[in-house]
Design a protein around this motif. Structure first.
Motif, short mmCIF file in Angstrom:
data_model
loop_
_atom_site.label_atom_id
_atom_site.label_comp_id
_atom_site.label_asym_id
_atom_site.label_seq_id
_atom_site.Cartn_x
_atom_site.Cartn_y
_atom_site.Cartn_z
N ASP A 1132 2.11 -5.70 21.61
CA ASP A 1132 1.77 -4.11 21.16
C ASP A 1132 2.75 -5.90 19.61
O ASP A 1132 3.61 -6.49 20.43
CB ASP A 1132 3.55 -4.87 21.47
CG ASP A 1132 4.32 -3.32 20.83
OD1 ASP A 1132 3.76 -3.38 19.29
OD2 ASP A 1132 5.39 -2.84 21.01
N ARG A 1133 1.81 -6.12 18.71
CA ARG A 1133 2.42 -7.03 16.97
C ARG A 1133 3.89 -7.35 16.66
O ARG A 1133 4.15 -7.82 16.92
CB ARG A 1133 1.66 -6.31 16.65
CG ARG A 1133 1.54 -7.39 15.18
CD ARG A 1133 1.12 -6.44 13.98
NE ARG A 1133 2.20 -6.20 13.24
CZ ARG A 1133 3.24 -6.36 13.24
NH1 ARG A 1133 3.27 -7.95 12.43
NH2 ARG A 1133 4.06 -5.36 12.24
N GLU A 1134 4.21 -5.60 17.03
CA GLU A 1134 5.94 -5.46 16.77
C GLU A 1134 6.61 -6.56 17.49
O GLU A 1134 8.06 -6.93 17.40
CB GLU A 1134 6.18 -4.30 16.53
CG GLU A 1134 5.92 -3.23 15.33
CD GLU A 1134 4.52 -3.25 15.53
OE1 GLU A 1134 3.87 -2.78 14.80
OE2 GLU A 1134 3.75 -2.98 16.87
N GLU A 1165 -3.69 -8.92 15.49
CA GLU A 1165 -3.40 -7.35 14.11
C GLU A 1165 -2.83 -6.21 14.59
O GLU A 1165 -2.60 -6.25 15.25
CB GLU A 1165 -5.09 -7.51 13.17
CG GLU A 1165 -5.52 -8.67 13.37
CD GLU A 1165 -6.54 -8.68 12.69
OE1 GLU A 1165 -7.65 -7.36 12.76
OE2 GLU A 1165 -7.37 -9.46 11.72
N ASP A 1166 -1.87 -5.79 13.40
CA ASP A 1166 -1.00 -4.83 13.23
C ASP A 1166 -1.90 -3.19 13.00
O ASP A 1166 -3.08 -3.93 12.81
CB ASP A 1166 -0.67 -5.09 11.65
CG ASP A 1166 0.26 -3.50 11.69
OD1 ASP A 1166 1.15 -3.53 13.01
OD2 ASP A 1166 1.06 -3.09 10.59
N SER A 1204 0.62 -2.29 4.34
CA SER A 1204 0.61 -0.77 3.98
C SER A 1204 1.67 -0.29 5.14
O SER A 1204 2.76 0.97 4.95
CB SER A 1204 -0.33 -0.04 3.61
OG SER A 1204 -1.51 -0.09 5.58
N GLY A 1205 1.34 -0.15 5.98
CA GLY A 1205 2.59 -0.03 7.65
C GLY A 1205 3.35 -0.42 6.98
O GLY A 1205 4.14 0.86 8.23
N GLY A 1206 4.03 -1.06 6.72
CA GLY A 1206 5.62 -0.87 6.58
C GLY A 1206 6.08 -0.87 5.20
O GLY A 1206 7.53 -1.31 5.52
N SER A 1207 5.22 -0.52 4.70
CA SER A 1207 5.92 -0.25 2.88
C SER A 1207 6.69 1.13 2.80
O SER A 1207 5.97 1.90 3.70
CB SER A 1207 4.83 -0.39 2.18
OG SER A 1207 5.30 -0.23 1.19
#
Length: 1904
Positions: A1132-1134, A1165-1166, A1204-1207
């Motif tokens: 889990d990258r988070e 990688e996310d 982009s997944g965190g924007s």
């Protein structure tokens, strides 16, 4: 051109049609010019523009057109780049060809304004040669390997050129920084073994890994790790310490410790590790105490006869009395390793005080050691200890309780053999003579049956039944009444006591009984007391007084003796003659030192009867003084003083202190000088006794002066005394010490002992004292610094030997002696002393190289030298030596030269080795001393043989094996050869390595033993595994013989595990996506080991001792054999975006197992797997006037994804016309295109959406926005601070502002709308919410309660100018200086009279005024006709004016106004309703009228009363009707009030149905009346309380004022209305005589004070703003008084205002509040209804009320008075000017305080159900009855001062049948106020001291 001739027509105007961006034309001249727009050649090569020409100045009608064609030429400009400097960073191990950067990337690129141009890239000639650039793309790549250690920075310049003409260029400077790569592992020093005691404390040092170094250039630190499973830890500095306790007794006793040292340079990609192994041994320590295995308490019963057999072992049991099991004492010790640690020794530590027992130290068996005696000691507790042989004792000892059992070995014993007692004749029997049951009268040392005693009379009495005495139990008593006339005067009895033992033992005693006469008369003195004086000079033994007494008895009963029972005060001066009673002086008495001058002597006269009788006489003796003491010098005087010479005349030498213990003139002392030494230079003052100089003192004339001072007292006759005073003159230092010689020579033998005298020097100094005190010291005169061999006495100058002397070391010393005096400054003289050291024969000759050995051939000729010996002697005189052979040369084969020591053969070929092979000679050397000293040594002469045989090898060759890395001196093997010659020389064999056939010279051979060992620690199997040596052997003969063959030795090297396994790379990296499956292969690691066999088998592991490694091992698995790293758990990258952890590689070797390390870096990688997350609820407020530029709230979302997944973007879930949200920032603002409503809740759902793939959206969150009017709730605060500081501290400012409101709003929240700058300050716009309940989504539909700006100003603004209150200047606001507070600007409105409805209203008002004027005229005419106002008080009562119809009157009394004090809208708040109710049986109940109609009537009409038929409007209802006027009396009775509460509107209630809001109090009272019902005890009590308000006033007046003779009757009524509400109450205190309407003082508006107004109660600090419609906020004292009077006439209520603004200050014990308003009625005339006569006027003075005080101790917590409080203001008067301020003195049981009141008669009367204040009174005369005669007696009592008068208070019933005295107090006649301007202050203040306790609170009645 234009052909027209008219100027206007031919004027042409030019224009482009259409207009052109790049060119323009002048409308008049037609000139074409370029605009500012950028014209690019690559876009336009030609430009065609249509031109329009219009005549008539552009008006036409004629036009013409043409086209202008413009050619654009190209101009080459230089290219431009986005950057001019680049600073990339690369690692030194970057691969060749790797691209660093590109000049055509989005962030770094160059361009040319001409798009037709192309750019080329190159490096300048001076650029670094490690890089190359692509000419067209500008890609910069590595062309040569980098080396950080050589160059860490590379510089180059990139040239960017276009292809224009001329060629233009741009440059970019590139600096490449090279970072280091970790290449070298640390190298350290670590021991292979260590040890530590087992009792070492945790953190104790074990050993250290030191000297760590790393060859990498980058500065690095080292990380130390330790293997698991060992009780040790390693610090960051490499220190190994104990991490947990170790125990030698708990294996293991040694540990293998592995320390892994890793470099930790943060800039390097990985780290390298080196491991060192150390064996740590645990050493045993005596750390275990012995422990008893037997019980800690044992018992034994031992007969006292058992001790006769010494050594008898006692039996031990676990229970007392022989119960329990039989046990032995035993202990164990858990220690191991050292026998002294666990071998136990037993001992008796304590309890055996008589030494009766002993213990076997090895077995613990206890035996008797002596004879036992129970009577001496019956119980012993032996403390037995156990220690090991090292001295460590058991922590718990064993107690052996030994009981010694009894034997009957003691007979009964009487206290004495002969007892005597007197019996008085006539005493009635039985009389107890002796009680032998007492232990002091008869004892037996035994116990039990052995001590059971029987008592009997053996002889001395008559036979029964005539015996005179008997034994009853153990009591001897009489059996008859004795008379001296009939019975004998004496009886002798023999008593026996027998015990119960076997055999029995008996004791006897005789008792003599004397019959004595009875004593009937007490001695009597002639007088009872006497007083006399005695001079202090009375001689000891002188008779002072004869105190004789007489006694009428006869015999002993009439014989009187005297004694002195006591003296007061206690003293030993007096004594009384025992026989005569004569008082005489026993000790001298001194008046001056006696503790008392008067003594009371208590003299006792007693007879000798039985029992004796006595009487006491008191003699008072006064001592008189006499001048009997010489004057004395005080012991503090200094009788010997020193002064410096030359102090001059008048110098004070001494202040002489004297005393004389006599009194009067005999105690006065004068001083004089009786004599003094010559010259006489001193004088003394007569009375002050100060001694001074009369001339300048000179020490040289006389150094010591003596003065005899004489003291003389002034008594008669005068007494004198004198003392000798010595004055020493101190000297000045002016003479240097002088020696009698400048230099002297002396000598001393070298063997002188330490302390031996050398010589004595002497110097003199003419000065004296310290100036002449000489101290001697010594230094080296020649600078050699050797003067320390001698010492000199500092006082005598004697020089002595300080250290041992040795002439042979130094023969002469030169010393410089210094003589220094002690003056200031000191002076010094010197002389030189030369000391010669003389020689003695103190050195023995010493042989050189002794003892001696020599050899000589057995064939040696005569005179052949054997050896030359020599000796030395350090003495000079005695150093001549002589040599000789003392013994051993039995055959005379040797001789010695006595002078030279040469020894040679004495015979030719006289030696024979076969006969004697060895000669031992004794040599002696003598010096020439007397006696000579000598030395002896030995000489061993070996007779040598002839060599015949060579050595031979035992084996022809040797093969050996040895492990590599063996240290120096490690034995490889042994080679051996033999020799057949005889010894000891010819058969001695020597070995040597002749050649190294294979390998280097890493080995050596012992020349004598043939042992081959390692000589160089460089054996490395991996370098060479076989060595060959060639060895030779020879014998020790001369000449020697050598073995014929050389020996070949082969050595094979075995492998050792001496190489660490290493990874193929020091740093592994990989990238994986977070959603890879379990089992995914990430990478493979590999390694190698230079060792062979099992030492080269590799094992791969993750380093789990490292935190990162342990964490990584949870997610990844490293195959120990293949090195494959795979995923074993979901990533889990988070949670973890990367893993950077160490891995270890081990070989399979032992002793030790070796390891290496590397690092793994895995990037996760996310994947867009997380939706944005919002808070569940957002809450904000905004004024309706917001302009849309202010931020209302900010929506923030979190999304743990990256890229982009965190924007995140923000959107309303549904459109709203009122508010906007910024999609990027989430800021919410007003949409000003649509207005909002006041006091409205706006709710909206908001969502957040990311930009990932797939796109994810959050759950919707609720946003609440409340609108409110700014002018009602916003307050502006000015801050003196910068904008940046303001914004950074805004949150703290809001928090601190909220703190200021918690007193009234405990859960408030302060909000901030906006701010702006003004005159250099920051102006913040703030508002507040009364509570934070609506901050929760649970209350989203509930209206927010905003705090009115008036409340905020009350807390924050001190005055109307905006001055901040002190609370805004406190510590919370130190860093946020507030300079001004003001309300939000009010919106201007159109005046009402300019509105249409205002104009209409004015018209209607005019019409109404006209109508009223007409009505007034009509009324005046009607009144004139009816005769209004013409009647007099004597008018007939039958013709009164008709009263108004009876109505039910209601008065609405407003307690709280609307929240806006500047407006006066319709009243709202709490209402007190007063309705009429008849109180007497004859009252007429009138029908109710419409309440609304009555409310609308004018106030004047409602309050009207009638006097003799004439209407008399009054502003309030405070006046009683005149007595005797029925209608008025009936009206007055009908107007007597009962207080009720009646709802005027729908009350507000909460969700539980409970009252809330501003009308909560009224609502709650309504609940009591409507819901609880009148049967409720609370309701009934409240009704009674309310009813007493109206009834008690009149009742009390009737009760205490009907008797017209009581002209001085006074009264003051105190009542408190308590409106019950819940658990508390709202108490409003009205004190005064407003009997018909207590509403004459009405509180209408308050400002909340320090505590929150949670339940609508008043609180301490509340300020009363409005009373009776009068604004008190600006009223002065007088203005307030006038305002509260409401314009009443002089006969109306006169209200006393306590302060300028009334304040709530007195809190009762249930939390309710009393308002300190004081209403009183003075000089009020009441008409009497009795017999038609008027009463005399009654004066009702002001009641007693405390207005202000200073809190004492304890703290004034709840507004009540407390002990020690100071009353500052009473009844409106400032008591500060009073002679004594009133003080709070005593506290009653209900917490109400009794006041120290300085006034006239204070009366306390109990008024049922009315709460009041109890006062303390002084000296109540409770004994005085209620009748007048007793009154008279009380008044004439001697205790009453004639200047005082007695005030009293009589209580009478209505029937006048009895009088009852309620209270009586004695006080001076004073005015009501001690500080009244008309009454002078009292001579002395009075104090009230006793509070009368009461079960109920008492009201206050004050009479003056």
């Amino acid at each position: 051109t234009d052909a027209d001739i008219t100027a206007a027509f031919k004027t042409i105007q030019y224009s482009f049609s259409p207009t052109n961006t790049y060119f323009t034309v002048d409308p008049t001249s037609g000139v074409v010019s370029k605009t500012a727009a950028d014209l690019k050649y690559d876009s336009f090569q030609t430009v065609s523009i249509p031109v329009l020409a219009i005549d008539n100045s552009g008006a036409g009608p004629n036009t013409a057109t043409a086209t202008v064609v413009i050619s654009v030429t190209s101009v080459n400009v230089a290219p431009t780049c986005t950057v001019t400097v680049l600073t990339p960073t690369v690692q030194e191990d970057m691969a060749l060809g790797t691209q660093l950067l590109s000049m055509t990337s989005p962030t770094t690129h160059c361009s040319d304004s001409n798009s037709l141009q192309t750019l080329s890239y190159s490096l300048s000639a001076d650029s670094d040669n490690h890089f190359a650039i692509h000419p067209s793309t500008g890609a910069l790549v590595l062309s040569k390997n980098l080396d950080f250690e050589n160059t860490s920075n590379h510089y180059m310049t990139v040239l960017v050129k276009d292809n224009g003409s001329p060629v233009m260029s741009a440059t970019i400077v590139v600096t490449v920084s090279v970072t280091d790569v970790n290449e070298y592992a640390p190298v350290c020093t670590s021991p292979t073994s260590a040890s530590i005691p087992e009792d070492s404390a945790v953190s104790a040092a074990v050993y250290s890994v030191t000297g760590c170094a790393d060859s990498d250039k980058t500065v690095t630190t080292f990380n130390y790790a330790i293997n698991s499973g060992v009780p040790f830890a390693v610090s960051t500095a490499g220190a190994v310490t104990l991490s947990s306790a170790v125990d030698y007794e708990t294996p293991p006793t040694s540990y293998v410790v592995e320390i892994a040292i890793s470099d930790t340079a943060p800039s390097l990609g990985g780290f390298k590790t080196t491991t060192y192994t150390t064996t740590v041994t645990i050493l045993p320590v005596n750390d275990n105490n012995p422990a008893f295995t037997s019980p800690t308490t044992l018992y034994s019963d031992v007969a006292e006869s058992s001790g006769t057999a010494v050594g008898t072992a006692i039996t031990l049991t676990t229970g007392s009395g022989g119960s329990g099991s039989t046990v032995s004492i035993a202990a164990t010790d858990a220690d191991k390793g050292n026998s002294s640690h666990y071998t136990i020794v037993y001992a008796i530590a304590s309890g055996d005080t008589h030494g009766w027992f002993s213990i076997n130290p090895n077995t613990g068996v206890i035996s008797t050691a002596q004879q036992l005696d129970r009577e001496q000691l019956s119980t012993l507790t032996l403390t037995v200890t156990a220690r090991d042989m090292a001295g460590l004792a058991a922590t718990v000892s064993t107690n052996v309780i030994i009981t010694v059992t009894d034997e009957n070995d003691n007979a009964p014993v009487f206290p004495t053999k002969h007892l005597t007692i007197n019996v008085t004749e006539g005493n009635t029997p039985p009389n107890t003579l002796f009680d032998f049951s007492s232990a002091t009268m008869l004892t037996d040392a035994d116990v039990g049956a052995n001590a059971n005693l029987n008592l009997a009379i053996q002889s001395g009495v008559m036979a029964a039944p005539n015996e005179e005495f008997e034994i009853s139990g153990k009591i001897l008593r009489t059996k008859k009444t004795f008379s001296l006339a009939t019975d004998g005067p004496q009886y002798i009895l023999v008593l026996t006591a027998t015990d119960g033992g076997l055999p029995t033992l008996t004791g006897t005693a005789t008792v003599t009984v004397n019959i004595v006469e009875a004593n009937l008369v007490t001695p009597t003195f002639a007088v009872g007391s006497y007083t006399m004086s005695v001079p202090e000079t009375t001689a000891v033994g002188a008779s002072l007084y004869n105190a004789s007494a007489t006694d009428a008895d006869h015999g002993l009963s009439g014989t009187v003796s005297y004694g002195l029972s006591s003296v007061s005060p206690v003293a030993s001066y007096f004594a009384v003659d025992n026989k005569t009673g004569n008082v005489f002086l026993q000790n001298a008495i001194d008046y001056d030192t006696a503790t008392s001058k008067v003594f009371e002597l208590y003299i006792v006269a007693y007879d000798k009867g039985t029992p004796p009788r006595s009487n006491t006489f008191t003699l008072t003796v006064s001592i008189t003084d006499a001048n009997d003491n010489d004057p004395q010098f005080n012991t503090t005087n200094s009788f010997s003083k020193s002064i410096a010479e030359n102090v001059g005349t008048g110098f004070v030498v001494n202040n002489i202190v004297t005393y004389d213990v006599d009194t009067g003139l005999g105690g006065n002392v004068t001083c004089s000088i009786a004599s003094q030494s010559s010259p006489a230079i001193f004088a003394i003052s007569t009375y002050s006794c100060v001694m001074t100089t009369t001339a300048n003192p000179d020490r040289e004339a006389l150094a010591v002066h003596t003065v005899t001072v004489k003291l003389t007292d002034l008594g008669t006759p005068a007494r004198t005394n004198q003392a000798l005073f010595t004055i020493t003159l101190t000297d000045l230092n002016d003479n240097t010490p002088t020696f009698s010689f400048a230099q002297m020579v002396t000598s001393v033998p070298e063997n002188s002992a330490i302390g031996a005298a050398v010589t004595t020097v002497y110097a003199t100094d003419a000065d004296t004292g310290t100036n002449g005190a000489i101290a001697y010291s010594m230094i080296s005169n020649d600078g050699a610094g050797d003067h320390g061999n001698f010492s000199i006495s500092a006082t005598t100058g004697a020089i002595t030997v300080a250290q041992t002397l040795d002439r042979e070391q130094k023969a002469m010393y030169s010393l410089r002696v210094l003589a220094t005096d002690s003056g200031s400054p000191p002076l010094t003289g010197t002389c030189v002393v030369n000391v010669t050291i003389t020689d003695i024969n103190d050195n023995t000759p010493t042989w050189v190289s002794a003892p001696y050995t020599a050899s000589v051939s057995e064939s040696a000729p005569l005179g052949e030298l054997v050896i030359t010996v020599s000796a030395t002697d350090r003495d000079s005189t005695f150093g001549v030596l002589t040599y000789s052979i003392a013994s051993g040369d039995t055959l005379g084969l040797f001789r010695i030269n006595s002078a030279t020591g040469r020894i040679e053969t004495a015979k030719s070929s006289g030696l024979d080795r076969e006969s004697v092979g060895l000669w031992n000679l004794t040599l002696v050397v003598n010096d020439n001393g007397s006696p000579p000293l000598s030395a002896t040594t030995s000489l061993t002469v070996t007779v040598t043989d002839v060599n015949e045989f060579a050595p031979a090898w035992v084996n022809s060759s040797y093969n050996f094996r040895i492990i590599e890395n063996s240290p120096v001196s490690t034995l490889v093997g042994n080679v051996r050869a033999t020799d057949n010659d005889a010894g000891p020389v010819n058969n001695v064999i020597y070995y040597a390595i002749d050649a190294y056939l294979l390998g280097d010279n890493y080995f050596s051979i012992s020349s004598t033993t043939g042992d081959i060992s390692v000589s160089t620690a460089a054996l490395d199997r991996e370098t060479r595994d076989t060595y060959q040596l060639r060895v030779v052997a020879w014998d020790g003969a001369t000449p020697s013989k050598t073995a014929t063959n050389c020996l070949t030795v082969t050595i094979y090297i075995d492998d050792a595990n001496d190489h660490d396994p290493v990874y193929s790379k020091s740093y592994y990296n990989a990238t994986v996506k977070e959603d890879v499956s379990i089992g995914y292969n990430v990478l493979t690691v590999s390694g190698s080991d230079l060792d062979t066999g099992n030492n080269a088998v590799l094992i791969y592991r993750i380093n789990t001792t490292d935190t990162a490694g342990a964490f990584a091992s949870y997610f990844f698995n490293l195959d120990s054999s293949t090195g494959l790293l795979s995923v074993q758990r979901s990533l889990d990258r988070e949670n973890s975006s990367y893993f950077h952890f160490p891995i270890l590689i081990y070989d399979n070797g032992t002793a030790p197992q070796r390891s290496g390390s590397a690092s793994v870096y895995i990037i996760v990688e996310d994947v867009n797997d997380n939706a944005p997350s919002l808070a569940s609820f957002y809450n904000a407020e905004v004024p309706e006037v917001d302009d849309g530029n202010m931020k209302i709230a900010t929506i923030t979302a979190t999304d743990p994804d990256t890229g982009s997944g965190g924007s995140v973007s923000y959107y309303w879930n549904s459109n709203t016309p009122y508010f906007n949200i910024d999609a990027t920032t989430g800021i919410i603002t007003r949409n000003t295109l649509n207005s909002v409503e006041e006091y409205k809740i706006y709710t909206q759902d908001v969502v957040a959406r990311d930009s990932g793939s797939p796109q994810l959206t959050s759950s919707a969150s609720k946003v609440r926005i409340d609108t409110f009017p700014a002018d009602e709730y916003i307050v502006l605060i000015h801050f003196s601070m910068s904008e940046a500081d303001y914004l950074s501290r805004l949150s703290t400012i809001k928090t601190n502002l909220a703190k200021t409101l918690v007193g009234k709003y405990p859960n408030n929240r302060v909000g901030h709308w906006k701010y702006h700058s003004h005159n250099g300050n920051i102006v913040g716009y703030f508002y507040a919410l009364a509570n934070t309940d609506t901050d929760s989504i649970s209350y989203i539909t509930v209206d927010k309660k905003f705090v009115p700006y008036s409340d905020l100003l009350a807390f924050w603004r001190f005055d109307s100018s905006g001055t901040p209150t002190d609370i805004l200047k406190g510590s919370d606001f130190t860093n946020t200086q507030i300079v001004k507070v003001e309300p939000y600007p009010q919106t201007a409105s159109t005046p009402w009279y300019e509105e249409w409805w205002g104009i209409l209203l004015l018209v209607l008002a005019g019409l109404a005024a006209a109508a009223l004027l007409a009505a007034a005229i009509y009324g005046l005419v009607f009144c004139a006709k009816a005769g209004c106002g013409a009647q007099t008080p004597s008018a007939p009562a039958s013709q009164p004016a008709k009263p108004p119809p009876p109505i039910k009157e209601r008065q609405i009394l407003e307690l709280n106004q609307d929240k806006h004090p500047r407006h006066h809208p319709k009243p709202k708040g709490r209402y007190l309703i007063k309705e009429n109710q008849g109180q007497n049986k004859g009252d007429q109940q009138q029908p109710d009228h419409d309440s609304k109609a009555e409310f609308d009537k004018p106030q004047q009409q409602q309050n009207s009363t009638y006097d003799n038929g004439r209407a008399s409007p009054t502003p309030n209802a405070c006046q009683h009707p005149a007595a005797g006027e029925p209608q008025q009396q009936q009206s007055w009775q009908q107007s007597r009030s009962k207080w009720l509460l009646e709802p005027q509107k729908k009350f507000s209630r909460n969700e539980h149905g409970r009252c809330k809001g501003r009308l909560a109090a009224a609502c709650a009272i309504q609940d009591r009346h409507e819901l609880q019902g009148p049967s409720s005890s609370t309701a009934q009590r409240t009704d009674r309380l309310l009813e007493n308000v109206s009834t008690n006033s009149n009742a009390l007046l009737n009760d205490y004022g009907e008797d017209e003779s009581d002209t001085n009757s006074y009264t003051s009524i105190a009542a408190i209305v308590q409106l019950q509400r819940g658990t508390g109450s709202l108490g409003i205190s009205f004190i005064g005589g407003c009997d018909t309407s207590l509403g004459c003082v009405l509180i209408q508006k308050i400002m909340p004070g320090g505590l929150a107004d949670r339940d609508d109660r008043l609180r301490s600090g509340d300020v009363i703003l409005q009373v009776n419609d009068n604004d008190l906020t600006r009223a002065t004292h007088g203005e307030a008084r006038q305002a509260l009077s409401s314009g009443a006439a002089a006969s109306q209520c006169d209200i006393a205002i306590l302060r300028h603004v009334c304040a709530a200050s007195n809190v009762s014990n249930n939390g309710s509040y009393s308002i300190e308003l004081l209403a009183a009625q003075r000089n009020r005339a009441l008409a009497s209804a009795a017999n038609g006569r008027r009463r005399r006027p009654l004066r009702s003075p002001l009641g007693l009320f405390v207005h202000s005080l200073t809190p004492g101790s304890p703290a004034h917590r709840d507004g009540r008075l407390r002990q020690g409080d100071r009353v500052l203001e009473l009844n409106g008067l400032d008591t500060g000017a009073c002679p004594d301020r009133w003080e709070a003195d005593t506290i009653g049981q209900n917490g109400v305080l009794g006041l120290n009141v300085q006034t006239a008669v204070l009366l306390v009367h109990q008024l049922a159900d009315v709460v009041g204040i109890g006062l303390s009174l002084r000296r109540p005369l409770s004994s005085v009855s209620s009748d007048s005669s007793s009154f008279s007696r009380a008044l004439t009592s001697s205790s009453v001062s004639p200047n005082n008068r007695i005030g009293w208070f009589l209580s009478r019933s209505r029937r006048r049948t009895s009088r009852r005295l309620i209270w009586l107090t004695e006080l001076p006649l004073l005015s009501a106020f001690c500080c009244s301007p008309d009454v002078p202050p009292p001579a002395a203040p009075l104090t009230l001291e006793a509070l009368q306790p009461a079960a109920e609170p008492l009201p206050l009645c004050l009479a003056m």
